[in-house]
Design a protein around this motif. Structure first.
Motif, mmCIF file in Angstrom:
data_model
loop_
_atom_site.group_PDB
_atom_site.id
_atom_site.type_symbol
_atom_site.label_atom_id
_atom_site.label_comp_id
_atom_site.label_asym_id
_atom_site.label_seq_id
_atom_site.Cartn_x
_atom_site.Cartn_y
_atom_site.Cartn_z
ATOM 1 N N ARG A 12 73.218 5.198 -41.034
ATOM 2 C CA ARG A 12 73.171 4.250 -42.150
ATOM 3 C C ARG A 12 71.916 4.498 -43.000
ATOM 4 O O ARG A 12 71.999 4.598 -44.222
ATOM 5 N N GLU A 13 70.771 4.622 -42.290
ATOM 6 C CA GLU A 13 69.510 4.885 -43.011
ATOM 7 C C GLU A 13 69.597 6.166 -43.848
ATOM 8 O O GLU A 13 69.027 6.253 -44.923
ATOM 9 N N GLN A 14 70.309 7.157 -43.312
ATOM 10 C CA GLN A 14 70.395 8.432 -44.029
ATOM 11 C C GLN A 14 71.503 8.441 -45.086
ATOM 12 O O GLN A 14 71.795 9.468 -45.685
ATOM 13 N N GLY A 15 72.151 7.290 -45.244
ATOM 14 C CA GLY A 15 73.095 7.122 -46.353
ATOM 15 C C GLY A 15 74.510 7.636 -46.101
ATOM 16 O O GLY A 15 75.281 7.812 -47.044
ATOM 17 N N TYR A 16 74.863 7.876 -44.822
ATOM 18 C CA TYR A 16 76.222 8.369 -44.550
ATOM 19 C C TYR A 16 77.240 7.246 -44.686
ATOM 20 O O TYR A 16 76.951 6.083 -44.360
ATOM 21 N N THR A 17 78.426 7.607 -45.136
ATOM 22 C CA THR A 17 79.560 6.683 -45.111
ATOM 23 C C THR A 17 80.742 7.482 -44.575
ATOM 24 O O THR A 17 80.792 8.708 -44.718
ATOM 25 N N PHE A 18 81.678 6.785 -43.923
ATOM 26 C CA PHE A 18 82.851 7.484 -43.385
ATOM 27 C C PHE A 18 84.136 6.872 -43.925
ATOM 28 O O PHE A 18 84.204 5.670 -44.200
ATOM 29 N N ASP A 19 85.150 7.721 -44.064
ATOM 30 C CA ASP A 19 86.479 7.250 -44.481
ATOM 31 C C ASP A 19 87.428 7.179 -43.301
ATOM 32 O O ASP A 19 88.395 6.426 -43.313
ATOM 33 N N VAL A 20 87.181 8.004 -42.294
ATOM 34 C CA VAL A 20 88.046 8.001 -41.111
ATOM 35 C C VAL A 20 87.245 8.547 -39.925
ATOM 36 O O VAL A 20 86.381 9.411 -40.089
ATOM 37 N N VAL A 21 87.534 7.970 -38.748
ATOM 38 C CA VAL A 21 86.853 8.405 -37.519
ATOM 39 C C VAL A 21 87.911 8.883 -36.526
ATOM 40 O O VAL A 21 88.944 8.224 -36.351
ATOM 41 N N PHE A 22 87.653 10.010 -35.902
ATOM 42 C CA PHE A 22 88.551 10.524 -34.861
ATOM 43 C C PHE A 22 87.860 10.404 -33.507
ATOM 44 O O PHE A 22 86.687 10.767 -33.375
ATOM 45 N N THR A 23 88.594 9.899 -32.522
ATOM 46 C CA THR A 23 88.044 9.800 -31.166
ATOM 47 C C THR A 23 89.071 10.365 -30.177
ATOM 48 O O THR A 23 90.225 10.620 -30.524
ATOM 49 N N SER A 24 88.626 10.496 -28.926
ATOM 50 C CA SER A 24 89.558 10.842 -27.843
ATOM 51 C C SER A 24 90.275 9.564 -27.406
ATOM 52 O O SER A 24 90.115 8.505 -28.019
ATOM 53 N N LEU A 25 91.025 9.654 -26.312
ATOM 54 C CA LEU A 25 91.656 8.448 -25.754
ATOM 55 C C LEU A 25 90.758 7.788 -24.708
ATOM 56 O O LEU A 25 91.151 6.805 -24.091
ATOM 57 N N LEU A 26 89.577 8.328 -24.480
ATOM 58 C CA LEU A 26 88.692 7.793 -23.433
ATOM 59 C C LEU A 26 87.758 6.730 -24.014
ATOM 60 O O LEU A 26 87.190 6.918 -25.099
ATOM 61 N N SER A 27 87.602 5.633 -23.253
ATOM 62 C CA SER A 27 86.875 4.464 -23.782
ATOM 63 C C SER A 27 85.473 4.803 -24.270
ATOM 64 O O SER A 27 84.992 4.223 -25.243
ATOM 65 N N ARG A 28 84.796 5.724 -23.566
ATOM 66 C CA ARG A 28 83.399 5.968 -23.967
ATOM 67 C C ARG A 28 83.292 6.560 -25.374
ATOM 68 O O ARG A 28 82.321 6.293 -26.080
#
Ligand SMILES: O=C(O)[C@@H](CO)OP(=O)(O)O
Length: 258
Positions: A46-62
């Motif tokens: 956030r401090e570095q000014g990033y923004t995201f439109d979509v996030v990809f994750t695995s199926l694992l909770s962590r």
């Protein structure tokens, strides 16, 4: 020339990272420190000014929880999170649940390094007598994958991780990046290493020396054809990052007597 920026992230510390056990497809939660790491990562982005439109994750909770905590700290909770088993941690087969330092004592540190970091070596497969077999393969999260449960891996080399990840990269993640969306990938030590190998063109022998710390964003700058145009940048305090990498590497060493 750099055309796209992508952030790759290994999830925050999990409970079994702490216990030094091969975690892989066992659905361990983040540790208290892992939660803090993910929150700090979100604040940094956030401090570095990033923004995201979509996030990809695995199926694992962590990896999912890490993505949520990052987005919360960035005040971007509304961003869609897309999940696939193809971003899961490498399947460590029969090694799942075993303690790395004990393995180093019994099999030698070199063998543990080969199992952990080599490109082509597949560990012995998991079978039905393994204490975590039922927990993994009876889990409902694997009922609606793009392959049947029988086709899911029973053990994987890093190469096999890349083989199952590439169709997802080429068919799903890559097109999002190409369409101009800014992408965060919240995954695992070895699924991130496999992707880095592909994007940076790392050789089979050099990938052995690539280790990622938990909860540290990795900035990749890609060209038109989605290949890295400059070395990856691990964002944050470089002294702490180097110490965290060493800690992960040392997990595969015999623990000195107390
Ligand atoms: O436990 C695992 O699945 C991985 C880390 O997520 O272990 P290693 O660092 O030994 O590859």
């Amino acid at each position: 020339m750099s055309k796209y920026k992508v952030i790759l992230l290994r999830h925050g510390e999990g409970e079994w990272n702490k216990e030094n056990r091969f975690c892989s497809w066992v659905d361990q939660k983040l540790s208290t420190d892992g939660v803090k790491e993910a929150q700090a990562c979100g604040r940094l982005l956030r401090e570095q000014g990033y923004t995201f439109d979509v996030v990809f994750t695995s199926l694992l909770s962590r990896s999912v929880h890490t993505a949520w905590l990052v987005l919360e700290a960035m005040r971007q909770e509304w961003v869609p999170v897309v999940k696939s088993w193809r971003l899961n941690e490498r399947h460590y087969g029969a090694l799942i649940g075993l303690n790395r330092a004990e393995m180093a004592l019994n099999h030698g540190e070199q063998q543990v390094k080969v199992w952990r970091r080599s490109y082509n070596v597949t560990p012995p497969p998991i079978d039905q007598s393994h204490p975590y077999y039922q927990e993994i393969y009876n889990d409902r999260r694997y009922s609606n994958c793009d392959v049947s449960k029988d086709e899911l891996p029973r053990a994987e080399s890093l190469k096999q991780v890349l083989d199952r990840l590439l169709p997802y990269w080429d068919g799903t993640v890559g097109p999002e990046i190409r369409s101009g969306r800014s992408v965060l990938i919240s995954a695992h030590g070895n699924s991130c290493r496999a992707l880095l190998k592909h994007l940076e063109g790392i050789s089979d022998s050099d990938i052995v020396n690539v280790t990622l710390p938990t909860g540290t964003p990795v900035l990749l700058e890609l060209d038109e054809s989605l290949r890295a145009v400059k070395p990856r940048q691990l964002l944050g305090d470089q002294v702490k990052i180097q110490a965290a990498i060493k800690m992960v590497e040392d997990q595969g060493k015999v623990k000195p007597a107390a």
